[in-house]
Write a protein that holds these residues in place. Structure first.
Motif, PDB file in Angstrom:
ATOM      1  N   ARG A  98       0.833  -1.202   0.000  1.00 49.51           N
ATOM      2  CA  ARG A  98       0.000   0.000   0.000  1.00 49.51           C
ATOM      3  C   ARG A  98       0.869   1.254   0.000  1.00 49.51           C
ATOM      4  O   ARG A  98       0.527   2.256  -0.652  1.00 49.51           O
ATOM      5  CB  ARG A  98      -0.910  -0.011   1.229  1.00 49.51           C
ATOM      6  N   LEU A  99       1.986   1.210   0.715  1.00 52.90           N
ATOM      7  CA  LEU A  99       2.897   2.359   0.758  1.00 52.90           C
ATOM      8  C   LEU A  99       3.487   2.621  -0.629  1.00 52.90           C
ATOM      9  O   LEU A  99       3.607   3.773  -1.047  1.00 52.90           O
ATOM     10  CB  LEU A  99       4.013   2.100   1.777  1.00 52.90           C
ATOM     11  N   ALA A 100       3.836   1.548  -1.333  1.00 61.67           N
ATOM     12  CA  ALA A 100       4.354   1.707  -2.691  1.00 61.67           C
ATOM     13  C   ALA A 100       3.296   2.305  -3.609  1.00 61.67           C
ATOM     14  O   ALA A 100       3.589   3.169  -4.441  1.00 61.67           O
ATOM     15  CB  ALA A 100       4.831   0.359  -3.231  1.00 61.67           C
ATOM     16  N   GLN A 101       2.058   1.871  -3.453  1.00 68.72           N
ATOM     17  CA  GLN A 101       0.969   2.425  -4.261  1.00 68.72           C
ATOM     18  C   GLN A 101       0.782   3.913  -3.975  1.00 68.72           C
ATOM     19  O   GLN A 101       0.590   4.714  -4.901  1.00 68.72           O
ATOM     20  CB  GLN A 101      -0.329   1.674  -3.974  1.00 68.72           C
ATOM     21  N   ALA A 102       0.856   4.288  -2.715  1.00 67.70           N
ATOM     22  CA  ALA A 102       0.692   5.691  -2.338  1.00 67.70           C
ATOM     23  C   ALA A 102       1.799   6.552  -2.918  1.00 67.70           C
ATOM     24  O   ALA A 102       1.591   7.733  -3.229  1.00 67.70           O
ATOM     25  CB  ALA A 102       0.659   5.827  -0.817  1.00 67.70           C
ATOM     26  N   GLY A 103       2.981   5.974  -3.072  1.00 69.48           N
ATOM     27  CA  GLY A 103       4.076   6.722  -3.655  1.00 69.48           C
ATOM     28  C   GLY A 103       3.769   7.203  -5.066  1.00 69.48           C
ATOM     29  O   GLY A 103       4.264   8.247  -5.503  1.00 69.48           O
ATOM     30  N   HIS A 104       2.912   6.462  -5.783  1.00 64.73           N
ATOM     31  CA  HIS A 104       2.548   6.872  -7.139  1.00 64.73           C
ATOM     32  C   HIS A 104       1.725   8.158  -7.134  1.00 64.73           C
ATOM     33  O   HIS A 104       1.687   8.880  -8.141  1.00 64.73           O
ATOM     34  CB  HIS A 104       1.803   5.745  -7.846  1.00 64.73           C
ATOM     35  N   MET A 142      -1.803   3.965   8.652  1.00 65.33           N
ATOM     36  CA  MET A 142      -1.533   3.938   7.226  1.00 65.33           C
ATOM     37  C   MET A 142      -1.935   5.222   6.504  1.00 65.33           C
ATOM     38  O   MET A 142      -1.349   5.559   5.481  1.00 65.33           O
ATOM     39  CB  MET A 142      -2.224   2.739   6.588  1.00 65.33           C
ATOM     40  N   VAL A 143      -2.928   5.935   6.995  1.00 69.33           N
ATOM     41  CA  VAL A 143      -3.311   7.179   6.323  1.00 69.33           C
ATOM     42  C   VAL A 143      -2.143   8.159   6.353  1.00 69.33           C
ATOM     43  O   VAL A 143      -1.788   8.761   5.333  1.00 69.33           O
ATOM     44  CB  VAL A 143      -4.564   7.796   6.971  1.00 69.33           C
ATOM     45  N   LEU A 144      -1.538   8.321   7.523  1.00 67.70           N
ATOM     46  CA  LEU A 144      -0.408   9.233   7.642  1.00 67.70           C
ATOM     47  C   LEU A 144       0.806   8.696   6.891  1.00 67.70           C
ATOM     48  O   LEU A 144       1.484   9.443   6.172  1.00 67.70           O
ATOM     49  CB  LEU A 144      -0.060   9.462   9.114  1.00 67.70           C
ATOM     50  N   LEU A 145       1.098   7.409   7.023  1.00 64.87           N
ATOM     51  CA  LEU A 145       2.253   6.841   6.340  1.00 64.87           C
ATOM     52  C   LEU A 145       2.126   6.978   4.823  1.00 64.87           C
ATOM     53  O   LEU A 145       3.099   7.285   4.133  1.00 64.87           O
ATOM     54  CB  LEU A 145       2.423   5.370   6.724  1.00 64.87           C
ATOM     55  N   ALA A 146       0.932   6.761   4.297  1.00 65.62           N
ATOM     56  CA  ALA A 146       0.718   6.901   2.860  1.00 65.62           C
ATOM     57  C   ALA A 146       0.907   8.351   2.422  1.00 65.62           C
ATOM     58  O   ALA A 146       1.479   8.623   1.355  1.00 65.62           O
ATOM     59  CB  ALA A 146      -0.676   6.408   2.489  1.00 65.62           C
ATOM     60  N   THR A 147       0.435   9.285   3.234  1.00 60.41           N
ATOM     61  CA  THR A 147       0.623  10.706   2.935  1.00 60.41           C
ATOM     62  C   THR A 147       2.102  11.065   2.939  1.00 60.41           C
ATOM     63  O   THR A 147       2.579  11.807   2.062  1.00 60.41           O
ATOM     64  CB  THR A 147      -0.129  11.570   3.962  1.00 60.41           C
ATOM     65  N   MET A 148       2.830  10.537   3.899  1.00 58.73           N
ATOM     66  CA  MET A 148       4.270  10.781   3.976  1.00 58.73           C
ATOM     67  C   MET A 148       4.997  10.177   2.775  1.00 58.73           C
ATOM     68  O   MET A 148       5.931  10.771   2.230  1.00 58.73           O
ATOM     69  CB  MET A 148       4.819  10.208   5.280  1.00 58.73           C
ATOM     70  N   ALA A 149       4.572   8.997   2.338  1.00 57.95           N
ATOM     71  CA  ALA A 149       5.209   8.342   1.198  1.00 57.95           C
ATOM     72  C   ALA A 149       5.018   9.152  -0.078  1.00 57.95           C
ATOM     73  O   ALA A 149       5.955   9.334  -0.866  1.00 57.95           O
ATOM     74  CB  ALA A 149       4.643   6.934   1.016  1.00 57.95           C
ATOM     75  N   ALA A 150       3.801   9.649  -0.288  1.00 60.08           N
ATOM     76  CA  ALA A 150       3.536  10.468  -1.469  1.00 60.08           C
ATOM     77  C   ALA A 150       4.350  11.757  -1.432  1.00 60.08           C
ATOM     78  O   ALA A 150       4.894  12.198  -2.454  1.00 60.08           O
ATOM     79  CB  ALA A 150       2.041  10.774  -1.557  1.00 60.08           C
ATOM     80  N   GLU A 151       4.435  12.364  -0.247  1.00 57.61           N
ATOM     81  CA  GLU A 151       5.179  13.617  -0.103  1.00 57.61           C
ATOM     82  C   GLU A 151       6.661  13.407  -0.355  1.00 57.61           C
ATOM     83  O   GLU A 151       7.307  14.188  -1.083  1.00 57.61           O
ATOM     84  CB  GLU A 151       4.963  14.194   1.295  1.00 57.61           C
ATOM     85  N   ALA A 152       7.239  12.361   0.242  1.00 62.26           N
ATOM     86  CA  ALA A 152       8.666  12.088   0.057  1.00 62.26           C
ATOM     87  C   ALA A 152       8.978  11.788  -1.400  1.00 62.26           C
ATOM     88  O   ALA A 152       9.996  12.238  -1.942  1.00 62.26           O
ATOM     89  CB  ALA A 152       9.094  10.924   0.942  1.00 62.26           C
TER      90      ALA A 152
END
Length: 212
Positions: free
Chosen positions: A131-137, A170-180
């Protein structure tokens, strides 16, 4: 030249806690962006990294930017590097050019991709890492336009060390992944330097255009 098992082993042996080099190094050495109207109008891509820390948990991204589209500042949506106009000094804006119906000359399939890794010290399951990888997109979509084209091989991987004690959700982690990811893409072209190939192709970098 493609990486093999020996290259992977050498990379692990050379790993350190020092900040990674960015710009026209490693996978970023031959990277270019803004190629939809021919390589003669493209600009230099590169490799970039960024990280975000919230409540003691960090998410970082390392992204090699060799995109067909333009690279944007994710905070302002301003194009930083991409397809240039005929004068070679101004940016064409690939998205608007496509919507106008301008003729394109996309390079060969397999010559464009934005790839990278997202890493966190949070504790993640395998499903959460995916899911984190998906959020990175989402971060790619904020910093590259157009992105995920049929000529791009955009791929992100995610991993977790599990060393942090916090569990931000996961909501915050996904947001952080997209931002990074978005910040890393921007830094890749900001740190890149111009090159001229042996056959005379000149690819300027973002710093060369001195955009306001």
């Amino acid at each position: 030249m493609r990486p093999d098992a020996a290259a992977g082993y050498a990379a692990c042996a050379a790993a350190s806690r020092q900040p990674p080099q960015q710009g026209s190094v490693g996978a970023g050495a031959g990277a270019a962006v803004g190629k939809l109207f021919g390589m003669q109008h493209a600009m230099k891509g590169g490799i970039g990294s960024a990280s975000v820390t919230v409540a003691g948990v960090t998410v970082g991204a390392l992204i090699a930017v060799n995109a067909l589209g333009d690279v944007l500042d994710p905070d302002t949506a301003r194009i930083v590097a991409g397809a240039r106009c005929e004068d070679g000094r101004t940016l064409r804006d690939t998205r608007r050019a496509l919507l106008r119906g301008d003729d394109t000359r996309p390079p060969l399939t397999g010559t464009n991709t934005t790839i990278g890794a997202i890493a966190t010290d949070a504790v993640l399951t395998k499903a959460q890492a995916q899911r984190l990888a998906q959020a990175g997109h989402d971060g790619l979509a904020r910093s590259i336009n157009p992105v995920h084209t049929m000529s791009d091989g955009d791929t992100l991987f995610a991993l977790a060390t599990g060393r942090a004690s916090g569990a931000p959700g996961m909501v915050l982690l996904a947001t952080m992944a997209a931002e990074a990811t978005a910040r890393a893409v921007l830094r890749a072209v900001q740190a890149a330097r111009a090159i001229t190939t042996a056959d005379g192709l000149h690819l300027p970098c973002a710093a060369d255009l001195r955009l306001p």
